[in-house]
Design an enzyme around this catalytic site. Structure first.
Site: not given
Ligand code: BES
Ligand code: MN
Ligand code: ZN
Length: 501
Positions: A280, A354
């Site tokens: 990230k 997931r």
């Molecule tokens: N935990 C995150 C989702 C999230 C991000 C929640 C920011 C709250 C604030 C999750 O694991 C994630 O990183 N999801 C990605 C999915 C994508 C790679 C398909 C996202 O939401 O960018």
């Molecule tokens: Mn994630």
């Protein structure tokens, strides 16, 4: 905080403070009217002089009001009488409590529960007053060397109810409100805890504490060795880059007959989500300590349930894991064989929730559950779609979806349904495996739920995406304790303990 209810007239109260409402413009509520008469027009004379207009949240603290036994009277602006809605009611209560806490009244008798809130009865008003109070007074200062202590904190609140007949309703409301608040408070504590302390083992310890406190609660631990035996390769893959062992804590609450099919809750417990190899951006990455908000919600919910001793069997799963990059970490391109036997091509290691949940959802088949509900800070897309006000609800079982929406409406812990149509499933197609863990840019919340739906065919299932609702960002950063209120309400509605409201 100590709460109680009573039914009596304001002039007989001998408390440190009496709290009464004033509507806009300068209109006394019936109780304020009574005080005004006894004090020979003292209150109305102040209003005439312009000391209080009655705007929502305005406060005027009076000392030694003539002929009144209490030391203080707090006049609270309630806005226009016809416009008082649920949100405003809660805001007024919140402000009142903070004022009382800061002005040295250690005890108060509160008549705000007699305000007219559209469509809401005494049960609702007392319960929400309790929840709002506890929520407003919560702070997380366990890790500060200097704690902010209030000199003469509010200790005791008595809510007045209009008739003696409503005393028992009020007592139920307090009991329910306190149980929900204590679940929320545990949820917040665990979620706010930093990721160097709160790891999957910490979640397991918290689960065990709960079991120690209640004799019909027990915990089973599924560690990495056990996961290997069970074929939970997808869950294991996510945790491989971390020094912290993946641990799934399974909390068992037995309030029903043994053999009764349980209701199962599964919480995403990423105690830190760095994104892994698909790392990230640095900005705001600290907030990914809240990626265990689902597990914290389940833990809090189990506490509420245990305090209420609900008459049913419930299982709560904390799917603890940490997503880190490293030489052992799983990578984009990997193909994993899940516990269900289905294969998944990893296209982004940041879509890890997931991958953890799918195996946890297969694991819980062993309980022959009536219903399975998962809670997860699953997608940033959900925050884009619904903002921070509503939890995303996705379910293929309409009756369950409706029960949850009703509970969310009653509890004020709101959810909004999104579709789970078959058409979206194609976005998960993979050339190399049964499907991939990535659905592309469009409808990210829905495709994440589509992924999960492939593992939940054996029971009635709903998914709650709490990415926008589990915590607040910015100056007031902190866990919200959601969706503990909604889920406790959902369960209360299955018993006859809940007052129709
Ligand atoms: N935990 C995150 C989702 C999230 C991000 C929640 C920011 C709250 C604030 C999750 O694991 C994630 O990183 N999801 C990605 C999915 C994508 C790679 C398909 C996202 O939401 O960018
Ligand atoms: Mn994630
Ligand atoms: Zn995540």
């Amino acid at each position: 905080m100590e709460f109680s209810v009573k039914s009596g007239s304001p002039e007989k109260q001998r408390s440190a403070c009496i709290v009464v409402g004033v509507y806009e413009p300068r209109r006394l509520s019936p109780v304020a009217e009574q005080l005004d008469e006894i004090s020979e027009g003292y209150i109305s004379s102040l209003l005439r002089r312009g000391d209080l207009e009655g705007k929502p949240g305005q406060m005027l603290l009076l000392h030694h009001v003539p002929n009144i036994l209490s030391e203080r009277v707090l006049l609270v602006g309630c806005g226009k009488e016809r416009e008082l809605n649920e949100r405003q009611y809660r805001q007024i209560i919140d402000k009142t409590i903070k004022t009382l806490n800061e002005t040295g009244s250690m005890e108060a008798v509160c008549f705000l529960t007699e305000l007219h809130v559209k469509g809401r009865d005494t049960y609702w008003k007392v319960r929400h007053a309790v929840e709002t109070t506890q929520d407003g007074l919560y702070n997380f200062d366990q890790l500060k060397s200097r704690k902010g202590e209030t000199r003469r904190p509010l200790r005791k609140i008595v809510f007045n109810v209009p008739t003696r007949r409503e005393l028992s309703v009020g007592e139920d409301a307090i009991r329910h409100g306190l149980a929900i608040s204590s679940g929320m408070s545990l949820c917040k504590d665990v979620a706010n805890m930093p990721p160097n302390i709160c790891n999957p083992a910490y979640l397991a310890e918290e689960a065990k504490k709960l079991a120690n406190d209640h004799k019909n609660v027990s915990v089973d631990i599924v560690d990495e060795a056990k996961m290997k035996e069970l074929g939970m390769n997808s869950y294991l893959a996510v945790g491989r880059g971390s020094e912290n062992e993946s641990i799934m804590s399974v909390i068992n609450y037995q309030g029903g007959k043994s053999g009764d099919a349980p209701i199962v809750f599964v919480g995403k417990g990423l105690t830190f989500d760095s994104g892994g190899i698909s790392i990230k951006p640095a900005d705001g990455m600290d907030e990914m300590k809240y990626d265990m908000g689902g597990a914290a919600g389940v833990l809090g919910l189990m506490k509420s349930i245990a305090e209420l001793q609900l008459p049913m069997n419930i299982v709560g799963v904390l799917a603890g894991c940490e997503n880190m990059p490293g030489s052992r970490a799983y990578r984009p391109g990997d193909i994993l064989t899940t516990m269900s036997g289905q294969t998944v091509e990893v296209l982004n290691t940041d879509a890890e929730g997931r991958l953890v949940l799918c195996d946890a959802l297969s694991y819980v088949e062993r309980f022959n559950p009536d219903v399975v509900i998962d809670l997860a800070t699953l997608t940033g897309a959900c925050v884009i779609a619904l903002g921070r006000h509503a939890t995303g609800l996705l379910s293929s079982h309409n009756p369950l979806a409706h029960e949850l929406l009703n509970a969310s409406e009653q509890s004020g812990d709101r959810a909004w349904r999104m579709p789970l149509w078959e058409e979206y499933q194609d976005q998960l197609d993979s050339p190399f495996a049964d499907f991939s863990n990535l659905g592309g840019r469009e409808a990210g919340t829905i495709t994440a739920a589509c992924f999960l739906s492939r593992f939940t065919k054996k029971y009635n299932w709903a998914h709650l995406d709490i990415a926008g609702t589990a915590w607040r960002s910015g100056k007031n950063k902190g866990s919200t304790g959601r969706p503990v209120p909604m889920l406790t309400q959902y369960l209360l509605n299955k018993t006859d303990l809940a007052d129709e409201s």
